[in-house]
Design a protein around this motif. Sequence first.
Motif, short mmCIF file in Angstrom:
data_model
loop_
_atom_site.label_atom_id
_atom_site.label_comp_id
_atom_site.label_asym_id
_atom_site.label_seq_id
_atom_site.Cartn_x
_atom_site.Cartn_y
_atom_site.Cartn_z
N UNK A 42 0.90 -1.06 0.46
CA UNK A 42 0.19 0.09 -0.14
C UNK A 42 1.04 1.09 0.14
N UNK A 43 0.66 2.28 -0.48
CA UNK A 43 0.59 3.59 -0.12
C UNK A 43 0.85 4.07 1.08
N UNK A 44 0.91 5.84 0.85
CA UNK A 44 0.69 5.61 2.21
C UNK A 44 -0.21 6.96 1.50
N UNK A 45 -2.02 6.19 3.01
CA UNK A 45 -2.55 7.29 2.66
C UNK A 45 -4.18 6.38 1.72
N UNK A 46 -3.69 4.79 1.98
CA UNK A 46 -5.16 4.19 1.34
C UNK A 46 -5.40 3.55 2.69
N UNK A 47 -6.32 3.01 2.10
CA UNK A 47 -7.43 1.99 2.96
C UNK A 47 -7.31 0.62 2.56
N UNK A 48 -6.88 0.07 4.21
CA UNK A 48 -6.75 -1.27 3.99
C UNK A 48 -8.04 -2.16 3.93
N UNK A 49 -8.78 -1.25 4.82
CA UNK A 49 -10.34 -2.11 5.70
C UNK A 49 -10.96 -1.26 6.00
N UNK A 50 -12.37 -1.25 5.91
CA UNK A 50 -13.34 -0.05 6.29
C UNK A 50 -14.08 -1.03 6.97
N UNK A 51 -14.55 0.10 8.89
CA UNK A 51 -15.36 -0.53 9.73
C UNK A 51 -15.91 -1.07 9.32
N UNK A 52 -17.04 -1.96 9.70
CA UNK A 52 -18.61 -2.33 9.39
C UNK A 52 -17.64 -3.36 7.94
N UNK A 53 -17.13 -3.57 7.34
CA UNK A 53 -17.24 -4.35 6.06
C UNK A 53 -16.55 -6.30 6.72
N UNK A 54 -16.73 -7.24 5.72
CA UNK A 54 -16.83 -7.79 6.27
C UNK A 54 -15.12 -8.58 6.58
N UNK A 55 -14.64 -9.13 6.89
CA UNK A 55 -13.29 -9.45 7.00
C UNK A 55 -13.15 -11.08 7.09
N UNK A 56 -12.07 -10.28 5.62
CA UNK A 56 -11.74 -11.15 5.10
C UNK A 56 -10.77 -12.66 5.39
N UNK A 57 -10.11 -12.13 6.67
CA UNK A 57 -8.75 -12.76 7.29
C UNK A 57 -8.40 -12.71 7.63
N UNK A 58 -7.08 -12.38 9.02
CA UNK A 58 -6.32 -11.49 10.07
C UNK A 58 -5.51 -11.23 9.13
N UNK A 59 -5.10 -9.78 9.59
CA UNK A 59 -4.19 -8.50 8.94
C UNK A 59 -3.25 -8.36 10.30
N UNK A 60 -1.84 -8.57 9.35
CA UNK A 60 -0.04 -8.36 9.88
C UNK A 60 -0.23 -7.49 9.58
N UNK A 61 0.70 -6.83 10.34
CA UNK A 61 1.27 -5.68 9.84
C UNK A 61 3.18 -5.55 9.14
N UNK A 93 -11.68 -11.74 14.36
CA UNK A 93 -11.80 -12.55 13.41
C UNK A 93 -12.75 -13.45 13.21
N UNK A 94 -12.17 -14.24 14.77
CA UNK A 94 -12.51 -15.34 14.94
C UNK A 94 -14.10 -15.76 15.22
N UNK A 95 -14.66 -14.74 15.11
CA UNK A 95 -16.05 -15.09 14.92
C UNK A 95 -17.31 -15.22 13.75
N UNK A 96 -17.84 -16.20 14.13
CA UNK A 96 -18.35 -15.87 12.80
C UNK A 96 -19.22 -14.47 11.87
N UNK A 97 -19.33 -14.91 10.79
CA UNK A 97 -19.38 -13.62 10.54
C UNK A 97 -19.29 -12.05 10.75
N UNK A 98 -17.86 -12.21 10.93
CA UNK A 98 -16.96 -11.07 12.04
C UNK A 98 -17.22 -10.05 10.77
N UNK A 99 -16.86 -8.77 11.29
CA UNK A 99 -17.33 -7.57 10.80
C UNK A 99 -15.68 -6.76 11.39
N UNK A 100 -14.92 -5.86 10.58
CA UNK A 100 -14.21 -5.25 10.93
C UNK A 100 -14.57 -4.16 11.71
N UNK A 101 -14.40 -3.87 13.06
CA UNK A 101 -14.67 -2.43 13.97
C UNK A 101 -13.89 -1.28 14.15
N UNK A 102 -13.29 -1.14 13.04
CA UNK A 102 -12.73 -0.35 12.82
C UNK A 102 -12.28 -0.20 11.09
#
Length: 236
Positions: A42-61, A93-102
Motif C-alpha cells: 500500500x502507498x501512504x494514506x490508502x485504506x486497507x479495510x473499512x469499519x463494518x465490512x466483512x473480515x476476509x482474514x487475519x491482517x498482520x502489518x 476475526x474468529x467469530x462467525x460473520x465477523x466484521x471489522x470494528x475499525x
Amino acid sequence: MKRKPCLIENCDTCGLRSKVVLCDIEGKDLAEFQKIKRTLEYAPHQTVFYEGHVCLGLYVLCTGKVKLTRSSARGQRQIVRILGPGELIEKHIFGDGALHEVTCETLEPSQVCVIDKERYLDVIGRNPQLAIKLIQLLSKEVGVNMDHLDQFTFKTARERLAGLLLDLGDRFGKKDDDHVRVGLTLKREEVAEMAGITVESAIRLLGVFRDEELLTIDGRTITLLNPDRLEKIARR
C-alpha cells in the motif's frame, strides 16, 4: 525524500517472525503458512479495510505504519491506535460473520499480510502451543482496551495528552540523550482524535507543554524534552 521500507518477501528470513504470535511457527506449519497468506503493498494514506465490512482474514502489518479509526453515527471520527511493523491489525476475526470494528489506513508505504482464517485454524489445531500464545495475545488486548477506557473515563485532557505522547514516544520514538523524538508526523487533528479531546484543546495543551519546556514542536514533529515530568502528569 522518505525511502520506501524494505519488503519482506519470505517468512523464513523475516526478522519479525519470532515476535509475532501468528507467525511464530516452524517446519511444516511455516511452509503451510506461506501458502495460506497473501502479501499486499500500500502507498501512504490508502485504506486497507473499512469499519463494518466483512473480515476476509487475519491482517498482520509487516512493514510501515497504519492508523485504526472508528466513526460515530454522526460522522465523528476517533483514532483508536497507531500500529507498527510486526503487530496484528485485526483481532476480531474468529467469530462467525465477523466484521471489522475499525477502519485501517496507512500512514506510510506499508506491507500487509492477509491470512486465510479457516486454514490458519487448521494450523492452530496441530500446534497447541501456538493456540496458547494466541489466547494470551487476545487476553492482553482486553487489558489494553480496559486501559484505554480508564483513560477516557478518569483522566483529564492534560493527563490524556501526556499519556498519549509518552506512549507514542515509547513505541515509535528515537532517543537522543534524555530527549525522545516521536517517530511520527501527526496533524493536530490526529493528536486530538487519539487523545479524545478537541482540536482546540490539543493545540492549547501542546502550547502549554512547550512553554513548560516539556517538548518542542517543529512542524508536525514532536520531541519530548522531559519524559519523566510528562509521566508524572499522565499518572496523576
